[in-house]
Design an enzyme around this catalytic site. Structure first.
Site, PDB file in Angstrom:
ATOM      1  CG  HIS A   1      -1.985  -0.528   0.951  1.00 28.30           C
ATOM      2  ND1 HIS A   1      -3.514   0.178  -0.213  1.00 28.30           N
ATOM      3  CD2 HIS A   1      -3.010  -1.739   1.645  1.00 28.30           C
ATOM      4  CE1 HIS A   1      -4.064  -0.443   0.333  1.00 28.30           C
ATOM      5  NE2 HIS A   1      -3.299  -1.914   0.734  1.00 28.30           N
TER       6      HIS A   1
ATOM      7  CE  LYS B   1     -12.645   6.755   1.240  1.00 30.72           C
ATOM      8  NZ  LYS B   1     -13.289   7.157   0.429  1.00 30.72           N
TER       9      LYS B   1
END
Length: 949
Positions: free
Chosen positions: A160, A601
């Site tokens: 990532h 999120k």
């Protein structure tokens, strides 16, 4: 300029005398490393640079530890006046100090764990404690072993864009870590000669310090940043370094410890490693069939070279002579089959056999990877067809040794090698394939259009899609038309599936087991993945008769809405004709992946965790009902897409596993390891083993000690109420406050992070500047850099306040407070979530965050948004104090308190400098050197905070 109320974060409270004594070795190591770094800076950069760094350090410590506001003002003025070159030198100094402090803390963690083991203390998360609890519950070793025979536990390494460390830096730091360990050994020997003349220890300590100085000098002269963006191949090599450093040797040790604790050697290979790197295409156009092939070949090469090395050393150790010991007939046959012509080994059957084994392994290396073995007693020949054949030869050697009085020779090297072969095979780790559901839809649409079956598949309603797909799955004919003019996406995606089939033939079925569908929103998303498998031969037969499928189709539910629909979608999928039977014929396993990052999120920390919990409960209920009258039960395996930050599902793995809903583990668990967490958990071999042991211990406890009943109805109802209010508060800020996007992009280093060469994957799914399309990883990373860590706590304070304020009167309010306190005391889910929020708040800093807020040009927007964040921070902190009774953050986590106390004064200058450089860079001043300084500061802050990705 926004102002923040006093940050009532008392996590830096003074340590108690006993604790100070326990921490003295850590303090000494930090001082040693700091002194050496200072010496290196003075030598390399000059006295003025050294004194500048020292002055900044002194002022920062004075402000952080003594609340000296005059020191704070002096620090800010000093930093503002630095030139770009001076700034970069200062940032490098504090960044390297963060790295060195991490090494000292890691060493201290190992030191204290070893001391506890010597004292026979109960260590939470250890196998000994877990198995003692299981035995107390009336579960014997036989039951544990029987359960493990059907278990599957797998940490999965992912790449990532928060992996800021270069491998060169990691390698140098491993060298320093080894020298710190050696220093402890020297101290231990010194104690043996206490009161006696000892001329050797001072020389050993001086030599050790000089070696550390050499490594620190190497670090100082090694650039922290990459000049170019990581490629997928780079990410593959970075991940493989952890196998060499930790997994290949420490996973067999964990098995050995478990076997010893259970008193039996027949423990099935339930613990496996997984990888996304090389197979994860979701949002990463750089992952192709070629990169998948490269990943698999490199994994095979690494594990075969490990086996070759172990076989070589094993041959040196098994020098047994046939004139002195007998061997089994099977062992004699293995020796006779060896092509070893050396007369000096004529009477050494084990060495002759192992020479033949080495030759076969070398031939396997050559044929599978094109690699050449390092040693050749005889030429490579007769390659092993698979890992099982290699294992059979090793078992022949083991059986002969045990049968002919050589059992003591097994455990040192042969048994760990055999366990490694069971776990790693010829593939090393299972590579998951992942792609977004919309890409599959586009490929299927292209195939159907050219085959003249359906001109506009994407436009069909969901029911029609399902009907068509089931019909096609029940048709033995492929869809592809020879020489059809397919879209590049179609060609690329089908090449991935074809490569998976090749991988099965070359490396074994375990090389690729899972096909993950990102953004699973409908049943057709799952059927499309099955159809693409069928197209290349990974699914054989017809759906309603005899079909079997090689890859487990894994839905990934990511947003809040997706999580709420998880069980209904899976239920509808299994209700289709032929699907249930297909899964049972294909191994009776069903993985379901739950996404922590995007759900956070989307809905904030509390709602994300609550919907994940609810989805888990609903899926367990569904599969229990589906399996009720079946003998070949489908094993449900939850795959937790956790990140490094609490906002992305991070936090201590042990508590997280135990906090799962009842019935969701049952020996089945996969979870991702991402970002800096991989390095902090597994770069050090000993810490790596402890973390692996903790995963096993937690899985065992969650399997055998999980409560049979769900949480009380009052707890469930209250959590639902809190979730609704928390999500409303979170979305009111992030999605409904006008200008919030401008505030986020202005007050955090998100733009600078996107330019940093720290991952092969783009930071956003598309170039538009909105929160919805921003990847959850850089979203979390940015909030950590500006020290608000907003995604790890925002909304909870408002939820608790609303819950209490809606009480009918003072009496009911007290009852609701008592209910929340009972939930914290009795419910692992709630307690773990609040513990993680406590840690996140302790790592946040409103005063530092105001500096970042100053970067937002619109004063009214700045004051409005930061005011909302500041108010919610205090609400959340007050709520935690009310519920937990802890008057200061991290009251129950002495290790984290110590870490905060020691490291944060050295991170502060990095933040101040980062803000100053961001201001200059965004104003068009400074050029490349200023940008480099920003990127260095990002590295330093990430290293200092550790779980930022």
């Amino acid at each position: 300029m926004p102002t923040a109320r006093k940050n009532n974060n008392k996590s830096s409270a003074p340590a108690q005398p006993k604790r100070q004594a326990e921490d003295q070795p850590l303090i000494e190591d930090i001082r040693l490393l700091g002194r050496i770094l200072g010496d290196v800076i003075r030598e390399q950069e000059g006295k003025d640079s050294y004194e500048l760094v020292e002055k900044i350090r002194t002022l920062s410590v004075a402000f952080r530890r003594d609340a000296d506001h005059s020191a704070d003002r002096a620090l800010k003025n000093l930093l503002k006046g630095l030139s770009a070159a001076e700034t970069v030198r200062v940032i490098r100094a504090f960044t390297y100090f963060s790295h060195l402090a991490n090494l000292a803390e890691d060493r201290h963690l190992i030191r204290r764990r070893t001391d506890a083991e010597r004292a026979d203390a109960a260590i939470e998360g250890s196998l000994d404690v877990a198995l003692a609890r299981i035995r107390k519950a009336g579960v014997g070793p036989e039951q544990v072993a029987a359960s493990l025979a059907h278990s599957y536990l797998s940490p999965v390494l992912t790449a990532h864009p928060t992996e800021v460390q270069r491998k060169s830096i990691l390698d140098a730091e491993r060298g320093i870590a080894a020298l710190l360990a050696a220093r402890d050994e020297i101290r231990a020997r010194q104690k043996m000669f206490a009161g006696q003349k000892d001329a050797l220890t001072p020389r050993e300590m001086a030599d050790n310090e000089e070696q550390i100085r050499t490594r620190v000098t190497q670090l100082w002269q090694t650039r922290l940043l990459r000049f170019t963006k990581l490629t997928v191949a780079d990410e593959i090599e970075n991940a493989l370094s952890y196998y060499e450093a930790t997994f290949l040797r420490e996973i067999p040790r964990v098995y050995a410890d478990l076997e010893k604790a259970l008193g039996r050697e027949d423990i099935a290979p339930f613990f496996r490693m997984g990888q996304w790197i090389g197979g994860d295409r979701d949002g990463n156009p750089n992952v192709t069939a070629e990169t998948l092939d490269y990943a698999l070949r490199r994994q095979c090469e690494l594990v075969l070279r490990h086996y070759l090395t172990e076989v070589h050393y094993l041959g040196g150790e098994l020098s047994l002579s046939a004139t002195l010991v007998d061997v089994s007939p099977e062992m004699q046959a293995l020796a006779e089959a060896s092509p070893d012509p050396n007369e000096h080994r004529h009477d050494e059957p084990y060495r002759r056999a192992l020479t033949g084994v080495y030759a076969r392994l070398a031939a396997s290396l050559r044929d599978l990877t094109g690699g050449v073995a390092a040693r050749h007693a005889v030429a490579p020949q007769n390659p092993y067809p698979n890992a099982e054949a290699f294992m059979a030869d090793l078992r022949t050697i083991e059986d002969s040794l045990r049968e002919k009085h050589g059992g003591v020779l097994v455990n040192q090297r042969l048994r760990p090698l055999m366990r490694a072969v069971e776990v790693f095979g010829f593939h090393l780790a299972t590579v998951d394939l992942r792609q977004s559901s919309d890409k599959h839809e586009a490929v299927v649409a292209d195939l159907l259009k050219i085959a003249r079956i359906e001109p506009d598949y994407a436009a069909l309603p969901e029911d029609a899609k399902q009907t068509l797909l089931v019909k096609l799955l029940d048709d033995a004919r492929p869809l592809r038309v020879p020489d059809g003019a397919y879209q590049p996406l179609t060609v690329s995606e089908l090449a991935i599936f074809s490569q998976a089939r090749i991988a099965h033939a070359r490396y074994g079925r375990a090389a690729i087991r899972h096909y993950i569908i990102s953004h699973t929103e409908t049943v057709s998303d799952l059927l499309e993945a099955l159809l693409l498998q069928k197209e290349v031969g990974l699914m054989r037969g017809t759906l309603n008769e005899d079909a079997v499928c090689d890859l487990i189709v894994v839905p990934l539910f990511e947003t809040i809405e997706d999580l709420r629909n998880a069980a209904p979608i899976v239920k509808a999928f299994y209700a289709l004709p032929g699907i249930d039977a297909l899964v049972r014929r294909s191994g009776a396993e069903q993985d379901v992946m739950l996404g922590y990052s995007d759900s956070n999120k989307d809905g904030g920390i509390f709602t994300s965790n609550w919907e994940l919990y609810r989805a888990g409960m609903a899926l367990v209920k569904l599969f229990d009902e589906m399996n009720a009258d079946k003998t070949d039960k489908i094993r449900l395996r939850m795959f937790h897409g956790r990140g490094g930050t609490v906002g992305r599902g991070g936090g201590p793995s042990y508590q997280a596993i135990l906090a799962q809903p009842p019935g969701t583990v049952r020996g089945q668990l996969r979870l991702t390891e991402q970002g800096e967490v991989i390095g902090s958990k597994y770069a050090n071999r000993e810490i790596g083993r402890r973390n692996l042991e903790t995963l096993v211990a937690a899985t065992l406890e969650a399997t055998f000690l999980a409560p049979a009943k769900p949480a009380p109805a009052a707890f469930i109802a209250t959590a639902e109420t809190l979730s609704r209010a928390s999500m409303a508060a979170y979305r009111a800020l992030v999605y409904e406050t006008p200008g919030f996007v401008d505030y986020f992009f202005g007050s955090t280093p998100i733009r600078e992070i996107a330019e940093l060469n720290i991952g092969s994957r783009p930071a956003s799914r598309n170039p538009k500047r909105n929160i919805e399309d921003l990847r959850a990883v850089p979203w979390s990373f940015s909030w950590g850099q500006c020290r608000l860590t907003l995604n790890g706590w925002y909304g909870f304070g408002s939820a608790v306040a609303a819950f209490l304020d809606s009480a009918a009167g003072a009496t009911e309010r007290k009852e609701r407070i008592a209910l929340l306190q009972r939930m914290y005391a009795q419910w692992p889910f709630f307690r773990t979530l609040l513990s993680n929020m406590d840690m996140v708040l302790a790592k946040s800093d409103l005063q530092l965050a105001t500096r970042y807020a100053e970067l937002v040009g619109d004063r009214k927007l700045r004051q409005k948004v930061f005011g909302m964040i500041d108010t919610e921070w205090h609400r959340t902190s007050d709520a935690l104090t009310l519920i937990t009774g802890a008057k200061q953050r991290l009251e129950g986590n002495a290790d984290m308190q110590r870490s905060v106390r020691h490291r944060f004064p050295y991170i502060d200058p990095l933040h101040h400098l980062q803000v100053e450089l961001m201001r200059r860079f965004r104003a068009g001043e400074g050029g490349d050197r200023v940008q480099r300084g920003i990127h260095l500061s990002i590295n330093g802050v990430a290293a200092g905070l550790r779980n930022t990705g």
